[in-house]
Design a protein around this motif. Structure first.
Motif, short mmCIF file in Angstrom:
data_model
loop_
_atom_site.label_atom_id
_atom_site.label_comp_id
_atom_site.label_asym_id
_atom_site.label_seq_id
_atom_site.Cartn_x
_atom_site.Cartn_y
_atom_site.Cartn_z
N GLY A 48 -6.40 -7.85 -7.33
CA GLY A 48 -6.56 -8.84 -8.51
C GLY A 48 -6.88 -8.55 -9.55
O GLY A 48 -7.03 -8.41 -10.55
N LEU A 49 -6.74 -6.85 -9.57
CA LEU A 49 -7.35 -6.07 -10.33
C LEU A 49 -8.39 -5.93 -11.28
O LEU A 49 -9.10 -5.19 -12.06
N VAL A 50 -10.06 -6.67 -10.65
CA VAL A 50 -11.02 -7.11 -10.41
C VAL A 50 -11.97 -6.92 -9.40
O VAL A 50 -12.99 -6.09 -9.94
N SER A 51 -11.36 -6.45 -8.48
CA SER A 51 -12.56 -7.06 -7.17
C SER A 51 -12.42 -5.36 -6.81
O SER A 51 -11.29 -5.10 -6.27
N TYR A 52 -13.73 -4.72 -7.19
CA TYR A 52 -13.79 -3.04 -6.22
C TYR A 52 -13.14 -3.42 -4.39
O TYR A 52 -12.64 -2.60 -4.42
N PRO A 53 -14.62 -4.22 -3.86
CA PRO A 53 -14.73 -4.46 -2.52
C PRO A 53 -13.37 -4.22 -2.26
O PRO A 53 -12.40 -3.57 -1.51
N LEU A 54 -12.11 -5.44 -2.71
CA LEU A 54 -11.21 -6.04 -2.54
C LEU A 54 -9.66 -4.88 -2.67
O LEU A 54 -9.41 -4.10 -1.54
#
Length: 346
Positions: A290-296
């Motif tokens: 989602g352009l916000v979560s590093y782990p994902l």
């Protein structure tokens, strides 16, 4: 498909996925801090790989002249800004990064470049040539319109991508290059033989991710970037320069991109336009997060790499289509799971 082919494909997928993970992390970082969808991230992959390839073959890379030209243009913009505002305090520091450093690297290049130069020294010098392009491009293209909408910044990213693509053709040519492996040999891992290069890439990616985690959690500049990512206006109110944050973010993105290109170039022939496809796959990973979560984004990158590897075995002609089609269900899932969103025009 027998177990041997399965593990070979898995090894290729994990190797590519680790590189895509780094690019996905860089894209998420740039978007969070500056709201820029950094399409030219792939060009830094190509620039880093081709710069190293030229050096290990005893040729002075085009990045030497390119850095000098971009540095002069950046200093000219800084000089114009200083004259217009009658503020000369930042000019000496700007001259150091945009004129002194490129000229020093230009003069030093003939003494460093050579077929007998140690690989680690070539890597360091190549990084020194490519990384400064990041903050310079931010200063030239993005800083003057830093408060524009996300759409305007996206259009600028497309323009920067095409400009860097053309410059890559001019300064590196159309020929493809590979670089020597960082590690030779094989490692027995259970019933499967893995190449030492694969483990080197995985360990390097892990070290970089841990270093970034420590940087953002333990350093003043890292916390400043986190504050800017959370609230740009609030960061300015407490004295954090968003221009500094943007410049530092683009420096990190350029470093990650250049190093990613060097890691993947021993197993993939790199052309001046190869970085675009590699960067897009990192973008797919960033979209998963989602352009916000590093782990994902990291998990999405590993999935993209493994999917690409197995697609190349089952349907090699359609592997790119299969990988990029992955965006569609992810976007549908996110669109159904989120309410309407309005850009924060701060």
């Amino acid at each position: 498909m027998d177990s041997t082919i399965f593990f070979i494909l898995l090894q290729d997928g994990v190797l590519n996925g680790a590189v895509y993970a780094l690019l996905g992390l860089a894209l998420v970082l740039v978007f969070l801090v500056t709201r820029v969808v950094f399409i030219p991230q792939g060009e830094f992959v190509a620039y880093g790989a081709l710069t190293l390839a030229f050096m290990v073959n005893g040729q002075i890379p085009g990045t030497v002249a390119l850095l000098l030209i971009v540095g002069v243009a950046t200093f000219a913009l800084e000089l114009f800004s200083a004259v217009r505002r009658n503020d000369w305090k930042r000019l000496p520091k700007a001259a150091l990064g945009t004129l002194v450093l490129p000229i020093a690297l230009y003069l030093l290049a003939p003494y460093v470049v050579g077929e007998n130069t140690p690989l680690w020294l070539s890597v360091v010098f190549a990084l020194a040539l490519v990384i400064p392009l990041g903050p310079m491009i931010y200063r030239l293209a993005y800083q003057p319109v830093a408060e524009a909408s996300v759409l305007v910044l996206l259009i600028i990213s497309v323009a920067v991508h095409f400009a860097m693509l053309g410059l890559g053709l001019v300064f590196f040519g159309a020929e493809g290059w590979r670089t020597p492996s960082f590690m030779e040999g094989e490692i027995q891992f259970g019933a499967v033989i893995w190449s030492a290069q694969t483990f080197f890439v995985l360990v390097t990616c892990a070290i970089l991710i841990i270093a970034l985690w420590l940087f953002f959690g333990k350093t003043l500049y890292g916390r400043a970037l986190r504050a800017t990512a959370v609230n740009r206006r609030g960061a300015r109110l407490v004295g954090i320069s968003t221009n500094m944050s943007g410049s530092l973010t683009f420096t990190l993105a350029a470093a990650i991109g250049a190093l990613s290109g060097m890691l993947i170039s021993p197993v993939t022939t790199i052309y001046y336009d190869t970085g675009f496809l590699i960067g897009l796959k990192g973008f797919v990973a960033a979209i998963v997060g989602g352009l916000v979560s590093y782990p994902l984004a990291a998990l999405g990158a590993l999935f993209v790499g493994i999917l690409e590897a197995f697609s190349s075995f089952w349907a090699s002609a359609y592997k790119e289509v299969i990988v990029f089609t992955l965006i569609i269900p992810v976007l549908l899932w996110r669109s159904f799971g989120s309410a309407g969103h309005h850009d924060d025009e701060d």
